[in-house]
Design a protein around this motif. Structure first.
Motif, PDB file in Angstrom:
ATOM      1  N   PRO A   8       0.810  -1.231   0.000  1.00 11.78           N
ATOM      2  CA  PRO A   8       0.000   0.000   0.000  1.00 11.78           C
ATOM      3  C   PRO A   8       0.838   1.273   0.000  1.00 11.78           C
ATOM      4  CG  PRO A   8      -0.898  -1.575   1.553  1.00 11.78           C
ATOM      5  CD  PRO A   8       0.422  -2.118   1.103  1.00 11.78           C
ATOM      6  N   LEU A   9       2.004   1.247   0.636  1.00 10.78           N
ATOM      7  CA  LEU A   9       2.860   2.430   0.663  1.00 10.78           C
ATOM      8  C   LEU A   9       3.288   2.839  -0.745  1.00 10.78           C
ATOM      9  CD1 LEU A   9       5.166   1.490   3.693  1.00 10.78           C
ATOM     10  CD2 LEU A   9       3.125   2.942   3.708  1.00 10.78           C
ATOM     11  N   LEU A  10       3.443   1.849  -1.630  1.00 15.47           N
ATOM     12  CA  LEU A  10       3.818   2.128  -3.011  1.00 15.47           C
ATOM     13  C   LEU A  10       2.617   2.330  -3.919  1.00 15.47           C
ATOM     14  CD1 LEU A  10       6.624  -0.590  -3.447  1.00 15.47           C
ATOM     15  CD2 LEU A  10       6.926   1.821  -2.876  1.00 15.47           C
ATOM     16  N   ALA A  11       1.506   1.680  -3.615  1.00 10.69           N
ATOM     17  CA  ALA A  11       0.362   1.672  -4.528  1.00 10.69           C
ATOM     18  C   ALA A  11      -0.584   2.854  -4.348  1.00 10.69           C
ATOM     19  CB  ALA A  11      -0.418   0.364  -4.361  1.00 10.69           C
ATOM     20  N   GLN A  20      -4.283  -1.306  -9.761  1.00  7.92           N
ATOM     21  CA  GLN A  20      -5.492  -1.363 -10.577  1.00  7.92           C
ATOM     22  C   GLN A  20      -6.772  -1.489  -9.754  1.00  7.92           C
ATOM     23  OE1 GLN A  20      -5.462  -0.533 -13.640  1.00  7.92           O
ATOM     24  NE2 GLN A  20      -3.233  -0.538 -13.864  1.00  7.92           N
ATOM     25  N   PRO A  21      -6.853  -2.406  -8.772  1.00  9.90           N
ATOM     26  CA  PRO A  21      -8.081  -2.451  -7.946  1.00  9.90           C
ATOM     27  C   PRO A  21      -8.286  -1.182  -7.129  1.00  9.90           C
ATOM     28  CG  PRO A  21      -6.828  -4.485  -7.716  1.00  9.90           C
ATOM     29  CD  PRO A  21      -5.946  -3.522  -8.434  1.00  9.90           C
ATOM     30  N   SER A  72      -7.622  -5.545  -2.934  1.00  8.86           N
ATOM     31  CA  SER A  72      -6.266  -5.363  -3.464  1.00  8.86           C
ATOM     32  C   SER A  72      -5.237  -6.112  -2.628  1.00  8.86           C
ATOM     33  CB  SER A  72      -5.926  -3.870  -3.507  1.00  8.86           C
ATOM     34  OG  SER A  72      -4.588  -3.663  -3.890  1.00  8.86           O
ATOM     35  N   SER A  73      -5.345  -6.017  -1.310  1.00  7.49           N
ATOM     36  CA  SER A  73      -4.394  -6.677  -0.420  1.00  7.49           C
ATOM     37  C   SER A  73      -4.468  -8.197  -0.543  1.00  7.49           C
ATOM     38  CB  SER A  73      -4.653  -6.253   1.031  1.00  7.49           C
ATOM     39  OG  SER A  73      -4.499  -4.864   1.200  1.00  7.49           O
ATOM     40  N   ILE A  74      -5.683  -8.716  -0.597  1.00  7.33           N
ATOM     41  CA  ILE A  74      -5.849 -10.166  -0.712  1.00  7.33           C
ATOM     42  C   ILE A  74      -5.315 -10.665  -2.050  1.00  7.33           C
ATOM     43  CG2 ILE A  74      -7.547 -12.029  -0.801  1.00  7.33           C
ATOM     44  CD1 ILE A  74      -9.275 -10.434   1.115  1.00  7.33           C
ATOM     45  N   LEU A  75      -5.584  -9.904  -3.122  1.00  2.80           N
ATOM     46  CA  LEU A  75      -5.103 -10.292  -4.444  1.00  2.80           C
ATOM     47  C   LEU A  75      -3.575 -10.331  -4.478  1.00  2.80           C
ATOM     48  CD1 LEU A  75      -5.667 -10.922  -7.415  1.00  2.80           C
ATOM     49  CD2 LEU A  75      -5.683  -8.458  -7.854  1.00  2.80           C
TER      50      LEU A  75
END
Length: 219
Positions: free
Chosen positions: A21-24, A104-105, A147-150
């Motif tokens: 998440p820090l990058l996304a 993307q998500p 997103s995290s689960i993917l």
């Protein structure tokens, strides 16, 4: 023998899921709401790891992560250790490889946000950071979870990129996908079956959760 690669894969997937998440978040937010000419170029660069062969991406990262490469030399000057053929190295590669699967998500979730909420935040005088923290994040929880689960599920099956930058060092870089490949090569089918049987149901459960989260978000 079969448990160690599975645990290493789980460790890699968990660390990737926590750090991604820090990058996304920044690029996803910019792609959803930003307006500039370089937006399409940034989108293409972020999406590139999804379409090029993993070995090509892994080779490019290998060049960057060697002790004389841009990333590897910086890491060595900061820590004194080499980045390639280490857990930190495969984690770095995993973050790069999984970035588009996180962006993307998140971008889709941000774009579905009611724009009137953002307009109200601007009228109230909230800064962009306050708007993101107080308005965007609370209303995009399902997208963040999906997103995290993917990313976690995708990290479990990484092979080409990890093999290029990490090799196959037991206990350090030999993740489950590499261990399965080597077990099949050595005709150790029992080990390959055990590790595959452990990964398939885990990934299946994660896909069910992702579908449930996406269905809830659409409803």
């Amino acid at each position: 023998m079969t448990l160690e690669p599975l645990l290493l894969s789980a460790k890699l997937a968990f660390c990737t899921m926590v750090l991604i998440p820090l990058l996304a978040f920044p690029p996803a937010y910019f792609l959803a709401f930003g307006k500039c000419r370089g937006k399409s170029i940034l989108d293409a660069l972020i999406t590139l790891p999804m379409v090029i062969p993993p070995t090509v991406l892994g080779f490019g990262l290998l060049i960057l992560m060697t002790p004389t490469g841009a990333v590897g030399s910086t890491w060595k000057s900061l820590t004194g250790d080499r980045l390639i053929f280490s857990f930190a190295g495969i984690l770095f590669a995993s973050l790069v490889f999984n970035l588009p699967f996180a962006v993307q998500p998140l971008r889709a979730s941000f774009e579905k946000l009611d724009k009137r909420l953002l307009e109200s935040a601007a009228v109230l005088g909230l800064s962009p950071f306050q708007t993101f923290y107080r308005v965007v994040l609370p209303n995009c929880v399902s997208g963040i979870v999906a997103s995290s689960i993917l990313v976690f599920a995708h990290s479990l099956g990484e092979f080409g990129v990890i093999l290029m930058v990490g090799g196959s060092i037991p206990g350090r870089t030999q993740v489950a996908s590499i261990a399965i490949f080597e077990a099949v090569e050595a005709l150790r089918y029992d080990d390959a079956i055990y590790m595959s049987a452990a990964l398939v149901p885990v990934c299946f459960v994660f896909l069910i959760v992702i579908n449930a989260v996406n269905g809830r978000q659409q409803s």
